[in-house]
Design an enzyme around this catalytic site. Sequence first.
Site, short mmCIF file in Angstrom:
data_model
loop_
_atom_site.label_atom_id
_atom_site.label_comp_id
_atom_site.label_asym_id
_atom_site.label_seq_id
_atom_site.Cartn_x
_atom_site.Cartn_y
_atom_site.Cartn_z
N GLY C 154 -12.96 -54.79 -48.22
CA GLY C 154 -14.36 -54.57 -48.56
C GLY C 154 -14.48 -54.02 -49.97
O GLY C 154 -13.61 -53.30 -50.45
N CYS C 155 -15.58 -54.37 -50.63
CA CYS C 155 -15.70 -54.02 -52.04
C CYS C 155 -15.82 -52.51 -52.25
O CYS C 155 -15.16 -51.94 -53.13
CB CYS C 155 -16.88 -54.76 -52.67
SG CYS C 155 -18.46 -54.54 -51.82
N ASN C 156 -16.61 -51.84 -51.43
CA ASN C 156 -16.73 -50.39 -51.57
C ASN C 156 -15.41 -49.71 -51.26
O ASN C 156 -15.05 -48.70 -51.88
CB ASN C 156 -17.81 -49.86 -50.61
CG ASN C 156 -19.19 -50.36 -50.96
OD1 ASN C 156 -19.60 -50.34 -52.11
ND2 ASN C 156 -19.92 -50.84 -49.96
N VAL C 157 -14.72 -50.26 -50.30
CA VAL C 157 -13.43 -49.69 -49.91
C VAL C 157 -12.44 -49.72 -51.07
O VAL C 157 -11.72 -48.76 -51.32
CB VAL C 157 -12.86 -50.48 -48.71
CG1 VAL C 157 -11.49 -49.93 -48.33
CG2 VAL C 157 -13.82 -50.43 -47.53
N ALA C 159 -13.08 -49.70 -54.22
CA ALA C 159 -13.43 -48.71 -55.24
C ALA C 159 -13.01 -47.30 -54.82
O ALA C 159 -12.43 -46.55 -55.62
CB ALA C 159 -14.94 -48.76 -55.52
#
Lengths: 352, 352, 352, 352
Positions: C154-157, C159
């Site tokens: 996941g993209c937020n993960v 970061a």
Amino acid sequence: MQVTFTAAVAGASGYAGGELLRLLLAHPQIEIGALTAHASAGQRLGAHQPHLLPLADRVLEPTGVEALAGHDVVFLALPHGASGEVTAALAAAGSDAIVLDCGADHRLTDAAAWEQFYGSPHAGAWPYGLPELIVDGARQRDTLRTAREIAVPGCNVTAVTLALQPGVAAGVVDPADVVAVLAVGYSGAGKSAKTHLLAAEALGSLAPYAVGGTHRHVPEVEQNLRAAGAAEVRLSFTPVLVPTSRGILATVTAPLAPGASAATVRAAWEDAYADEPFVHLLPEGTWPTTAMVTGANTAAVQVAVDERAGRVVALCAIDNLVKGTAGAAVQSMNLALGLPETTGLTTVGVAP
Amino acid sequence: MQVTFTAAVAGASGYAGGELLRLLLAHPQIEIGALTAHASAGQRLGAHQPHLLPLADRVLEPTGVEALAGHDVVFLALPHGASGEVTAALAAAGSDAIVLDCGADHRLTDAAAWEQFYGSPHAGAWPYGLPELIVDGARQRDTLRTAREIAVPGCNVTAVTLALQPGVAAGVVDPADVVAVLAVGYSGAGKSAKTHLLAAEALGSLAPYAVGGTHRHVPEVEQNLRAAGAAEVRLSFTPVLVPTSRGILATVTAPLAPGASAATVRAAWEDAYADEPFVHLLPEGTWPTTAMVTGANTAAVQVAVDERAGRVVALCAIDNLVKGTAGAAVQSMNLALGLPETTGLTTVGVAP
Amino acid sequence: MQVTFTAAVAGASGYAGGELLRLLLAHPQIEIGALTAHASAGQRLGAHQPHLLPLADRVLEPTGVEALAGHDVVFLALPHGASGEVTAALAAAGSDAIVLDCGADHRLTDAAAWEQFYGSPHAGAWPYGLPELIVDGARQRDTLRTAREIAVPGCNVTAVTLALQPGVAAGVVDPADVVAVLAVGYSGAGKSAKTHLLAAEALGSLAPYAVGGTHRHVPEVEQNLRAAGAAEVRLSFTPVLVPTSRGILATVTAPLAPGASAATVRAAWEDAYADEPFVHLLPEGTWPTTAMVTGANTAAVQVAVDERAGRVVALCAIDNLVKGTAGAAVQSMNLALGLPETTGLTTVGVAP
Amino acid sequence: MQVTFTAAVAGASGYAGGELLRLLLAHPQIEIGALTAHASAGQRLGAHQPHLLPLADRVLEPTGVEALAGHDVVFLALPHGASGEVTAALAAAGSDAIVLDCGADHRLTDAAAWEQFYGSPHAGAWPYGLPELIVDGARQRDTLRTAREIAVPGCNVTAVTLALQPGVAAGVVDPADVVAVLAVGYSGAGKSAKTHLLAAEALGSLAPYAVGGTHRHVPEVEQNLRAAGAAEVRLSFTPVLVPTSRGILATVTAPLAPGASAATVRAAWEDAYADEPFVHLLPEGTWPTTAMVTGANTAAVQVAVDERAGRVVALCAIDNLVKGTAGAAVQSMNLALGLPETTGLTTVGVAP
């Protein structure tokens, strides 16, 4: 075996300089040489262009012949008026570099128009770096193949010219009453800190400027449309700053010429751009947006005939920093170096 | 003692409805009555308009005569085509409310133009809610004082009309070749979820639409300019969506009429707007921006003559939801109720 | 001689699919094969991804084994829950393609956590496509070299993980009280038309969502930090939508571990990322921005110690569509194909 | 009969000064007196604040006692460090005006903290202009009713304080480990032209600054939370600039105190704000956005308990120029003048 050329960038701390470097990093036959700046000389490039990671630790040198001599190509991304001295110094030092000036100094052939719009003595014209420009039925790229000094076009000029020139060249529009209104992003205004360019001012605001025919790009568009075949050009030109960083969307209208029709108009645009690698005429009924060309050297073009109004409406979307500036410079450089025109350039945008 | 009137809003969950309520909350002589919606009936207003805190717990009723009857004023902020049924039902129920339709249904007097641009039967015209419109040398506000049904203008139409009508009325521009290009914000496209209106699509993009004279606002502008005195109107009209929520910046050009000059042009605009409370002609050489009118009922106007191009360039900035929609509706309501025209409306924008 | 592999993209009409294609077009060893979609099958890709000019006339096929079989690599950019069926069908058809799933289905190893946060049966975990992830002192890239099925993070993960994992692995922060707040752009929310994702809603607004630990990325971050060495992880996680299309700026804080200091913290981050091609630790005192990584596969990272608060503050900026999704997928694909990890990927951002 | 007071604004050309004037124009009991500036003295206000149409032709006077004396109220919207001289000169001239300082000079009671964070001698503290601040169980508004000099709070401070203080006062959170991350708009950075505040830099970028506890608002938040009852405060504070002009969205977390629960947390926030006209606790499960408070004096607040993380998450959205600056000043002025606290202020936002 692949030949490599060295390229220097003068004005590497600004937006045009940064974009030149972004494109040159992706160019397979360019080795990036000296990077120069004025006030920022001595600083790391990373302090000014943090997005150019591979060059972050390069140090900016003072703009001058010491740094710039000895390259195959020199890009000038300097304030208007600054290129003459640098070019003269390079010549005096025996440089035979190809010089590409992203500033305005050498764009206009008409000294009177220069002096009227810029208020300074004319520095003379260089071959004009718009390969797709129609010149007496041929294209400007033929001239650029042998050029050693090239004047990179203004970004707004490129958008308006590419939008309308097919109709002018084919005689299906009347260039004596052109109206161009451009929605333009803020990076075109440069990196100098000015109050009206602040984010707090720009966000949520739509702001015209240089209204009433005073924009310096007016005589440059006129020059191009005359090259494309216009006997007389009259141009109403209004730019409107809108809250985006990159992008120009030019809406250009001109009267439908007597005898012209939707079919002849379509044919004119199709013929003009059928073989152009960087000008993309969209399928009928779809409109160009700047999102589709962000980061790319593409000009997305469309044309429609408004029978009710008696006008042709031509639209062109470009990224002002790419096809509007740095991409045009690299494309012209490729021609001048004898490389394939598309080397190192992309037509793929960064969207959404 | 101050008289108070009750007002209902049909379509309270959308952008026009929300803006009507924002303005009515600030109006000293309006008491807000029923709020209605279609799909959202039964829900709290706060779920749709969380910025209207004083009304957050009001519940949306189904749009219909049950909810809307019994008010002094009824605002219709409904999709095109929906106002006829509601209005007929109100009349049948004996309502004598002043009805203001923010939709398009009753704007055009020309049934043929309606059918051409909207593709449905014409519902008939109502008095047109643009008080500043020049009509045979007088102003539309005189008609509105006795109106019981009012058609609120289209937002783009208001911007183009206010930009150019002084020149048309004074005969200093030629309305037979008008070119209008508008940079417009996204709230004008409404609150329906469509892919091309998504934030991810809009941010960083400039996107024209309805190119080539197909926009439904074209015949409405033509109607207004004819009212202002044009014998023949031809209009090229191109809207460009730009990444802002509110705001329209209209750039409108027309040929300078024979014999007209910068002085007669300036005088025409000054005369037209000297006494208008909501149309502000800026000092010469300054340009309107949408930031200066955000949230306000102001139209900021400027005009310049481009001698080189032979054209007058007129600019108008409005907030599409205020002077473009809800503010115009309240202003017209004030006239119809016999109140001072400016009651409850502001000329102070929210900037930066 | 250069080997070329064929790659298919399922879900080519969405944002992740479009970004995969943008990157694959620049990949020197990938030939783009079938492009599939669900509702848009049969349409030109250009209608959905107009920025991908070289593919504009490719036609979308229905997502299914007919289109996807026979490729060396299959990218799945499908809604959560849809990858299982496609993968099973590919296997049944004898496909030995490397499959990279950009959806969430196979990211979590803990079935209970999956069911708690996703509310559906667990499909099983695949090797996790974050090459830089610290796993028991080694890196995840070692696992990916032999993987045939890969779960793209996941993209937020990504970061949050890249921001904080050096401190966890080195024991200089306490992972039992991590607080992460992310400013995130709208493209991460996908291309489905929803009212709260409209441009008119987004422009000028800052909007948190999934507050209070309910975001589905929470257990995935916890899994990663445990891999990096945390005995216990507690994570407060709040995303805030802000008006940009691309970009995640994660601010992640954790208590300074007993005995740790500014020097040991700095050393931990330097050691962790000294050899990483796509994670760039900035010079001390400069902060990452999303502009510097737009369009690039870079994670820009910085760390600071706040002695007064007793906390380490780690920041990470990524482009959610590149290092957050499609770039991570291509990077993992490179590993699985035995190519140099950086093939076809850039660290140069598109700014301003 | 209605009493009217005269108010002068020093620093009328900046953002805080402009917003003060916007609010004062809507205030029924204020007559706007002198407007002063430094570099812009002698110019029309309209050149700097074109959105304030009713004041466009007012001329800016030099900031000094000549212009400012003789008013009932003087607002100071000056750079930090400038208010002392003006205040002393007013006192020397016998002024008995209520002085409200929008700058930082008199906010902190702790001289050591002042000197540490501002690096200059402490000018002494004035009564603190946050009427809703909980002070030993009472509210700060009681103090403000008799104040003659008022220090208007910092905008970020207001957001963080209003988010968290109910939990601190009720003892349901532990203030010894507060983490605040704020997404903030660009108008908070002021109107001085700086490169990193340019629109071209801001658009598409998310940019943290003052990371690691160095922001000058840190000791001010700590001071407020101690007033609300905290024995010890530790605060990690990170602001992130995001591309909007107005708005602060503060995400503030603190450990759930032993014995506290979701119910006691909810009750604490409900009790604290039940009677506050300008702090609006949203219905459970809905999140504040800055759009709902744009242009309004509202703080929109929400709180959630994250059991998994053991933390309370409190959110607050304000318009930094209204509740964060000018609205707070007017609200405090109302109290000091003996007017109803809400006079001239609105809770209705301008959205979308």
